[in-house]
Motif scaffolding. Structure first.
Motif, PDB file in Angstrom:
ATOM      1  N   ALA A   1       5.019  30.834  80.124  1.00  0.00           N
ATOM      2  CA  ALA A   1       6.433  30.842  80.524  1.00  0.00           C
ATOM      3  C   ALA A   1       6.805  29.554  81.244  1.00  0.00           C
ATOM      4  CB  ALA A   1       6.707  32.059  81.411  1.00  0.00           C
TER       5      ALA A   1
ATOM      6  N   GLU B   1      12.545  21.672  82.559  1.00  0.00           N
ATOM      7  CA  GLU B   1      13.646  21.485  83.500  1.00  0.00           C
ATOM      8  C   GLU B   1      13.247  20.553  84.643  1.00  0.00           C
ATOM      9  OE1 GLU B   1      16.763  24.168  86.175  1.00  0.00           O
ATOM     10  OE2 GLU B   1      15.482  25.116  84.659  1.00  0.00           O
TER      11      GLU B   1
ATOM     12  N   GLU C   1       7.154  26.724  78.695  1.00  0.00           N
ATOM     13  CA  GLU C   1       8.320  26.781  77.820  1.00  0.00           C
ATOM     14  C   GLU C   1       9.632  26.616  78.576  1.00  0.00           C
ATOM     15  OE1 GLU C   1       7.921  30.493  75.829  1.00  0.00           O
ATOM     16  OE2 GLU C   1       6.520  29.728  74.325  1.00  0.00           O
ATOM     17  N   LYS C   2       9.709  27.065  79.826  1.00  0.00           N
ATOM     18  CA  LYS C   2      10.992  27.092  80.525  1.00  0.00           C
ATOM     19  C   LYS C   2      11.055  26.209  81.759  1.00  0.00           C
ATOM     20  CE  LYS C   2      11.825  31.881  79.043  1.00  0.00           C
ATOM     21  NZ  LYS C   2      12.063  33.284  79.492  1.00  0.00           N
TER      22      LYS C   2
ATOM     23  N   GLU D   1      10.933  35.331  84.464  1.00  0.00           N
ATOM     24  CA  GLU D   1      12.130  34.530  84.736  1.00  0.00           C
ATOM     25  C   GLU D   1      12.208  34.159  86.202  1.00  0.00           C
ATOM     26  OE1 GLU D   1      15.472  32.444  83.622  1.00  0.00           O
ATOM     27  OE2 GLU D   1      14.134  33.577  82.290  1.00  0.00           O
TER      28      GLU D   1
ATOM     29  N   CYS E   1       9.664  31.450  87.014  1.00  0.00           N
ATOM     30  CA  CYS E   1      10.102  30.123  86.569  1.00  0.00           C
ATOM     31  C   CYS E   1      11.202  29.582  87.472  1.00  0.00           C
ATOM     32  CB  CYS E   1      10.581  30.188  85.119  1.00  0.00           C
ATOM     33  SG  CYS E   1       9.264  30.521  83.920  1.00  0.00           S
ATOM     34  N   GLU E   2      12.140  30.429  87.855  1.00  0.00           N
ATOM     35  CA  GLU E   2      13.230  29.986  88.733  1.00  0.00           C
ATOM     36  C   GLU E   2      12.694  29.516  90.077  1.00  0.00           C
ATOM     37  OE1 GLU E   2      15.967  33.184  88.991  1.00  0.00           O
ATOM     38  OE2 GLU E   2      16.773  32.901  86.954  1.00  0.00           O
TER      39      GLU E   2
END
Length: 1583
Positions: A45, A53, A48-49, A320, A323-324
């Motif tokens: 994860a 960023e 990919e995310k 999620e 990752c955030e």
């Protein structure tokens, strides 16, 4: 504190600091710590995310983001060499060392991780542990079987044997070996468990007995994960630059047994839950909770079917959130570092154009520090060469107080020349006085990028200047090769005069790039002044060494580095092994020395030792990497790497490093290898990727290979980032031979090109794997935009992409993305310097048969002086304007590249959010045509030149006394010969171009060596002092080794000249004879005959041999004018003129080709003409010299031209493509011109006192007609709409030419007093015209009779006072008011209707421009000073006083209003066009056009104009409705302006001013004015 910092800086600049320098990092490099299986979903994860960023965020800040996840892409470690733990810890240390932000991220779940056996156990500790197991003979046997003593370690240690030593199929992944491998894996797990149990038992007992500490015991219990956390989190004091993520599993159901949770929890070898590991994990987490609360992120997750399923909502939310948190905390940490006073201020923004220009001292300190640190590292290993060092020191000491040559250290490759120079620098620092300066540059350290000589000289000169308190070179000097070389050589003399001691060491000159033909050493001074020492090194078998032998006359300056003896090799070996805390057995040591003895090469020995430090005492001799020479050692090294890591992986990794133009970042290398299908297929040959949708090269594979390469690779800090490259050139060559065959080279270049193009970023790339037919996956390579953020460029793309596109044969992509991209050209010119773009295009021209590439390159060469002057700080609008103003005429014949470039420039300029002038024609010097090259570097104009055809050497003499020798093949300045104190009158190349002669106005005749640049002899009073070039002839008889000087001097008889002939021997400078005779003009000297002309009588006499004088009558002897070039046929006793070549201006120079078929002439009209001698036909006319052609030479298909009024020499080709020949223009310096509004026609008078008006057709680029007049023309004026040309004469007559009927002529007769016409003005509606005579001003009416134009009048007239200065400029208004200015600065407004005159505010100097607006509302009055005034005409009021102060030439020459009268354009003496806002008086835009603008006419929303050089300028002005308050019109010029305005409703005054801004981009020729004053000679003689 500041004082100590300054002292430290000065020590660095003086070369006294030799330790490693702290590098300012621009990298964020993060190590991801986790176990292999339980956090795989989280790692995927993040990949990919989150990583993309953060990657984009860092790029926007000018940072490089790298992730080191050694567990990605593999399921477990299969190597079996027990090095994984050490490797992980080394990578953590590297991340902490390089990263400017967070360096360590922990992903901790419910696995404690693998608890590995220690690879090394100290001898005493291991034997003590064995003593505790004395009652367990089987355990002792097992330990002694797996741990063997290594006596090569210092102190000795027991080493854990590789798994394959006992289980040979453990790492065998072939399908056919599957059963054996499975068996070996199970066996190893049980063996490992037994070994750990034995060691833990012994360690527990040893701790209880007090033999070891608890920490030592813990080494046998601690997992690899805890070791990583200890290194990454707890080793450093203070707040750790890390992030911590812990995932707890919710209570699982009872049926979730160990097998179901095997991926997430630790199990024993027999498949049971490892309670001990869980207990250790609990303790680890407890410590983390207590010590790392600030960085802790805790998550609780419940597994679904024993796994984390991203498709489940709660699991997706967890990932999620993870990752955030990662992204936000990484951004916060990075931002905090960047914004902190100690972080952002000192850190460079990689690829930024927004930041202020970097202080000179910053990059100089970085350069000096890098070379000093490398020098210190290299000389540590040098223990021999004391004798050679002593000889070098003695040579320097003996030459300290005298002029001397440079010292040359030479030898074969690998003999230790670099280390020797480093040691010499170290020794000299210890013996020189404290204020001495030691400069060292290790040019081989730039590998694989060959250093550019300009960069080397620039950094050396800046270091010397800063260290010695001298003024560093100006930007233009620092960026111009010839000027930089001259500055460097003069700098040595200045340092010597100061009494400072300076030592310069330049290592590996053979590693210089071929730019500026550096290997020929034209730049290297051979005469070194006292107190200055220059030591250079080079390979004996190089071109550089051959050049040095030619330049240096004595062999005493050469010192050869010979092979080392066996004893010296042993001393080096012992020292090296001692520093590595290793030793060798006697047999191993003897084997090393036997191999070394074959070459005696330090490089050979060092390569062997870099492998030998990894040998154990048990390593058999058969396994030692001992080659007979360095190349063989490298081959053995590559073979061993292939066996361990796989041939395809090794070949790809090393091949990409070798192909990279400037090295590669490790992240780039991993990404590029991820795009290589051959590598990925090899990696996953026997198993599928863990994540088939995302495939990357497993980072562990590269990390293992990198570790095994060891010292063969080096890390280079470049602009805050770490590049990897080969440490030696020889290894790079070996890799090229082994792995870069034509096929593989092309394939890898294409992959590199794809990577830097960003072709596969965000896209799926197909891959064929052995186990699958086709797999489409994301390779997760980053995008490659040209700009990461506004003002922040992709530096790596700029550096690498052109090279890889070119050499991969992707030429269409090269044209689209590089050559034909205006944005690319600007971006790279701004970031890397325009010289780097020119170098790229040069390389493209060598491989591609593309004329457009050469034209773009030549355009950038023309722009380069402006960019250099601004030190690269040119904004985009100025760059695009320059490009468009030079290439627009070439767009139609070359649409694919140049047409595309012009379209891009025009589109950008039209969309520009700031005021801008958009070129609509090529008005700047265009590339292409016959002009091949312009030689610069002269300080003054060229008086004479001579070319040696055999070697293409040229010698020039300037009016400042300089004699310069040039290599025309290389187009480089070889020598500047100093000695003359006045203008050089004549030069001759002699002795097959080995020597030259120069004769100067100081009376001296000198002979020079063109090999060394030294003066051989000087004859004083060879000619009278202050002789002129036309009065002196220098002739040579090489067969008799005699030189003759013929001098003409005035005598008492009017019209006669005294001819004096003197002769000397060339070898001894002995005067042979001196005779004189009265003759008129010397036509020339042919062989030993002198030809003189006297009233049509030619006298031929022979002063050298005393032969009889022959007199002959010149046939066809009517006297020629200065514009006629006559050619004569010479017989023994007669001359016959057979050809007269007519010119438009005085002929100043001429020359004939060797075969006598072509003649080239140069004239005062700046045109070079090529004629056929046999037919007299004009073959070609070459324009572009922009100065009278006073010197010419013709050799090997090209022409050399020079001028006394130009500080450059130009080379012209006789064969060229006529499609890109620059459009011809009217001659330079025409005193009177008129221009039609549609710019179709120009009417001009070529010279003062000329009685002819020439009509020039701008479409055809040629004169279409001429109109003879009866007197000297004083002024020209044009009625645009009625198509009438007015021509005012000195006699007072005005001729009127209807342009529609050129055969008709009207005439206004002069007044009775016959005054001259001073100026004329036509009204806006062309109903009236005013004529200013010397004594009066008259008003005439322009009417028509029977459709034919006529002029009636004078209708009105008013006299001018005798004391009144002449009218210099005027404008007639529609209501018959006349605004005029005078030569003394008076400004008046006369009303013809009321016969009244009003005086306006005067100017301090001559009024040069009076222009009324199109609608009659305003008028601009400008003068020769800095002031121009904008007047409102209805009612009359001064709206604005605009003062503009530039560097020089402030006066306004011409002006025009826009069609709407919203703007006014002015052309000034400072060679700029300025745009002013009529309403506010504000300056809106300044554009440098390289020539004063003498005429302007309104054209749509812009203007058409003529420059003083005769170029037509057509531009439109675009101004947005709202202009940013931050906009500065002076950002590209060094000037200041002030506007004083009247408020419209009040009488008060408003004033706005500007600050001094950056300097004008090309106002750099301070000698230009003095050159204009030199009137060239009008005599041209030729034989």
């Amino acid at each position: 504190m500041e004082s100590s910092t300054g002292n430290q800086t000065m020590e660095v600049l003086r070369g006294q600091v030799t330790g490693p320098q702290e590098n300012q990092s621009s990298m964020v490099r993060v190590f991801i710590s986790s176990t292999f299986t339980d956090m795989s979903s989280e790692r995927k994860a993040l990949l990919e995310k989150a990583y993309p960023e953060v990657h984009a965020f860092c790029r926007g800040l000018g940072l490089v983001f790298e992730v080191v996840d050694l567990r990605w892409g593999i399921r477990n470690i299969t190597s079996g060499d027990h090095l994984a733990s050490d490797l992980f810890l080394e990578q953590i240390e590297a991340c902490k060392r390089r990263s400017v932000g967070p360096a360590f991220v922990v992903l901790l779940g419910n696995r404690y991780g693998h608890r590995a056996l220690p690879r090394l156990i100290p001898e005493k500790e291991f034997e003590m542990l064995l003593s505790k197991l004395s009652k367990n003979p089987e355990g002792l046997k097992l330990l002694n079987q797996w741990f063997l003593k290594d006596n090569n370690a210092v102190p000795p240690a027991y080493t854990l044997q590789p798994i394959t030593a006992h289980f040979p199929h453990y790492s065998d992944l072939r399908p056919e070996s599957g059963p054996q491998r499975d068996s070996n894996v199970v066996s190893w797990r049980f063996t490992e468990t037994k070994l750990l149990r034995l060691l833990r038992t012994a360690a527990t007992e040893a701790e209880a007995d007090g033999d070891i500490t608890a920490e030592q015991k813990q080494n046998f219990y601690r997992s690899v994960t805890e070791c990583e956390i200890k290194e990454g989190l707890w080793k450093k004091d203070g707040e750790s630059p890390a992030l911590l993520f812990i995932r707890e599993l919710a209570r699982q159901r009872l049926r979730d047994g160990p097998k179901r949770l095997a991926k997430f929890m630790d199990l024993t070898a027999d498949g049971l839950l490892d309670a001990e590991a869980q207990e250790l994990l609990t303790g680890l987490k407890l410590r983390l909770y207590n010590t790392s609360q600030k960085i802790l992120n805790l998550h609780c997750v419940e597994l679904s079917k024993g796994a984390i399923d991203p498709k489940r909502k709660e699991h997706a939310q967890y990932l999620e959130s993870l990752c955030e948190q990662f992204v936000s905390q990484m951004k916060a940490r990075i931002s905090r570092v960047i914004e902190s006073p100690g972080g952002g201020k000192q850190r460079k923004t990689w690829g930024s154009i927004k930041e202020e220009k970097e202080e000179i001292s910053e990059w100089v300190l970085e350069e000096v520090g890098r070379h000093a640190a490398l020098s210190a590292e290299l000389c540590r290993g040098l223990l021999a060469r004391e004798g050679l060092l002593g000889k070098l020191c003695l040579a320097m000491w003996e030459s300290t107080n005298a002029h001397h040559g440079p010292l040359v250290v030479h030898g074969a490759a690998g003999m230790g020349k670099t280390a020797l120079l480093c040691k010499l620098a170290q020794e000299m620092r210890n013996v020189l006085e404290p204020g001495a300066v030691v400069v060292i540059r290790l040019l081989s350290a730039c590998h694989p990028l060959s250093p550019d000589i300009d960069h080397v000289l620039r950094s050396v000169t800046f270091q010397i200047c800063l260290a010695c308190g001298l003024m560093p070179p100006a930007p233009l000097t620092a960026n111009t090769h010839v000027e930089l070389v001259r500055f460097f050589q003069n700098l040595l003399a200045k340092v010597s005069e100061q009494g400072n001691t300076l030592l310069i060491l330049l290592d590996s000159l053979d590693q210089l790039s071929e730019e500026h033909h550096a290997h020929k050493l034209h730049w290297l001074p051979t005469d070194i002044p006292p107190n200055v020492h220059l030591v250079v090194s080079t390979n004996t078998n190089s071109q550089v060494f051959a050049s040095l032998r030619l330049k240096l006359e004595t062999l005493t300056n050469f010192f050869e580095v010979e092979r080392l003896s066996c004893d010296e090799g042993k001393e080096i070996m012992d020292s090296y092994m001692r520093a590595s805390q290793r030793t060798l057995t006697t047999e191993q040591s003897d084997a090393v020395l036997r191999s070394f003895e074959q070459t005696g090469s330090p490089l050979h020995l060092k390569m062997i030792l870099s492998a030998a430090k990894h040998w154990t005492s048990l390593t058999p001799l058969s396994e030692l990497c001992l080659g007979a020479n360095p190349q063989e050692v490298m081959s053995l090294l590559l073979l061993s790497l292939e066996e361990k890591h796989g041939k395809k992986l090794v070949a790809a990794a090393l091949g990409y490093i070798a192909l990279a133009r400037a090295g590669l970042l490790e992240a780039e290398l991993r990404d590029v290898m991820s795009l290589d299908d051959d590598v990925i297929s090899e990696v996953y040959r026997y198993s599928l990727p863990p994540n088939p949708s995302v495939i990357q090269l497993p980072p562990l594979l590269w990390a293992r290979l990198r570790r095994d390469l060891g010292e063969n690779l080096e890390e280079q800090w470049v602009d805050g980032v770490v590049m990897i490259g080969f440490r030696t050139r020889q290894l790079c060559e070996a890799v090229t031979v082994c792995y870069l065959t034509a096929e593989h080279r092309g394939q890898r270049l294409r992959i590199l090109a794809d990577y830097f193009l960003g072709r596969w970023s965000g896209k799926l790339k197909p891959l064929a794997l052995p186990a699958l037919s086709l797999l489409v996956s994301d390779r997760k390579v980053p995008p490659q935009p040209l700009w990461f953020a506004p003002g922040l460029a992709n530096l790596r793309k700029l550096q690498e992409l052109p090279y890889h596109l070119l050499h991969a044969g992707l030429w269409e992509e090269l044209r689209q993305n590089v050559i034909g991209s205006a944005e690319w050209l600007y971006c790279k010119s701004r970031i890397c310097g325009v010289a780097s773009v020119i170098q790229d295009l040069n390389q493209c021209s060598q491989y591609m048969d593309c004329i457009e590439t050469r034209l773009v390159r030549d355009a950038l060469l023309l722009i380069k002086p402006s960019l250099d002057f601004l030190d690269g700080q040119m904004d985009m609008c100025l760059f695009y304007t320059e490009l468009l103003g030079r290439l627009l005429a070439l767009a139609p014949p070359y649409p694919s590249v140049i047409g595309r470039l012009c379209s891009q420039c025009e589109e950008w300029l039209l969309a520009c959010p700031e005021p801008i002038l958009v070129p609509k024609c090529s008005f700047l010097q265009s590339p292409g045509g016959a002009l091949l090259h312009t030689l610069t570097g002269l300080q003054r104009g060229v008086v004479c030149l001579d070319v040696g055809l055999e070697t293409e050497l040229m010698v020039t003499g300037s009016d400042d006394g300089l004699v310069m020798a040039w290599n025309l093949a290389d187009r480089q300045l070889i020598h500047t010969l100093l000695g003359h104190t006045a203008a050089v009158l004549s030069v001759k190349v002699i002795d097959s171009c080995v020597h030259c002669l120069s004769l100067a106005a100081d009376g001296s005749l000198r002979r020079w060596s063109l090999l060394t640049g030294r003066q051989l002899f000087c004859i004083q009073e060879a000619v009278p002092v202050d002789s002129s070039p036309s009065s002196v002839h220098l002739h040579l008889s090489e067969q008799k080794h005699l030189v003759f000087v013929y001098t003409e001097t005035q005598v008492s008889v009017p019209g006669l000249l005294d001819l004096q002939v003197r002769s000397w021997r060339l070898d001894s400078a002995e005067l042979l004879f001196s005779i004189s005779d009265s003759r008129l003009l010397i036509l020339g000297v042919l062989e030993e005959s002198v030809f003189c002309l006297s009233d049509g009588l030619v006298r031929i006499f022979h002063p050298a041999n005393g032969a009889k004088t022959v007199e002959t009558r010149l046939e066809n002897s009517q006297r020629s004018c200065e514009r006629t070039l006559s050619i004569f046929h010479i017989e023994m006793d007669s001359l016959d003129r057979f050809l007269d070549l007519q010119h438009d201006d005085s002929v100043l120079s001429a020359c004939i080709s060797k075969d006598s078929r072509l003649l080239v002439s140069g004239a005062a009209d700046h045109v070079i003409r090529v004629w056929s001698v046999t037919t007299g036909v004009l073959l070609d006319s070459l324009c572009g010299m922009e100065a009278p052609i006073s010197s010419l030479a013709l050799c090997d298909g090209f022409i050399v031209s020079a001028s006394t009024a130009a500080d450059c020499i130009q080379l012209w080709g006789l064969k060229y493509d006529a499609r890109h020949k620059p459009r011809a223009h009217i001659p330079t310096g025409c005193p009177h011109v008129a221009l039609t509004k549609d710019c179709d026609m120009v009417y001009y008078v070529r010279q003062e006192r000329q009685r002819e008006v020439i009509c020039w057709n701008n479409h055809t680029g040629s004169s279409s007609d001429s109109m003879a007049v009866s007197g000297e023309v004083c002024c020209l004026e044009l009625a645009q709409h009625k198509r009438l040309l007015f021509c005012g004469l000195k006699t007072g007559t005005i001729f009127i030419y209807p342009l529609a009927s050129p055969q008709e002529t009207l005439c206004i007769p002069p007044p009775e007093s016959l005054p001259r016409v001073c100026c004329m003005a036509v009204g806006p509606r062309e109903k009236h015209m005013a004529v200013a005579y010397e004594d009066s001003v008259c008003l005439f009416e322009i009417t028509a009779r029977d459709s034919f134009p006529t002029v009636e009048g004078p209708l009105k007239k008013f006299p001018l006072s005798l004391l009144h200065s002449l009218v210099s400029s005027m404008a007639l208004l529609d209501d018959c008011r006349l605004l005029y200015g005078t030569g003394c600065g008076e400004v008046n407004l006369h009303n013809f209707t009321s016969s009244s005159t009003s005086s306006l505010e005067p100017h301090r100097t001559r009024v040069t421009c009076v222009t009324a607006s199109n609608w009659g509302t305003h008028a601009l009055v400008g003068s020769e000073d800095t002031v121009q005034r904008l007047w409102a005409l209805n009612p009359l009021a001064l709206d604005h006083t605009m003062e503009y102060k530039g560097f020089f030439f402030e006066g306004v020459l011409s002006a025009a209003f826009s069609e709407s009268d919203q703007f006014v354009f002015t052309g000034s003496q400072d060679r700029t066009v300025k745009v002013w806002d009529v309403a506010t008086g504000n300056l809106l835009y300044v554009q440098y056009v390289y020539a004063a603008v003498i005429k302007m006419v309104t054209y749509r929303n812009g203007f058409v104009a003529l420059s003083q050089q005769g170029h037509l300028i057509k531009e439109v002005f675009r101004c947005p409705e709202h202009i940013s308050p931050e906009y500065n019109p002076l950002r590209n010029v060094k000037a200041q302006y002030r506007v004083t305005s009247r408020e419209k409703n009040q009488d008060s005054i408003q004033t706005s001013t500007s600050d001094l801004q950056s300097y004008n981009p090309a106002q750099f020729n301070l000698n230009f004015m003095s050159m204009l004053k030199n009137k060239p000679t009008t005599t041209c003689d030729i034989l």
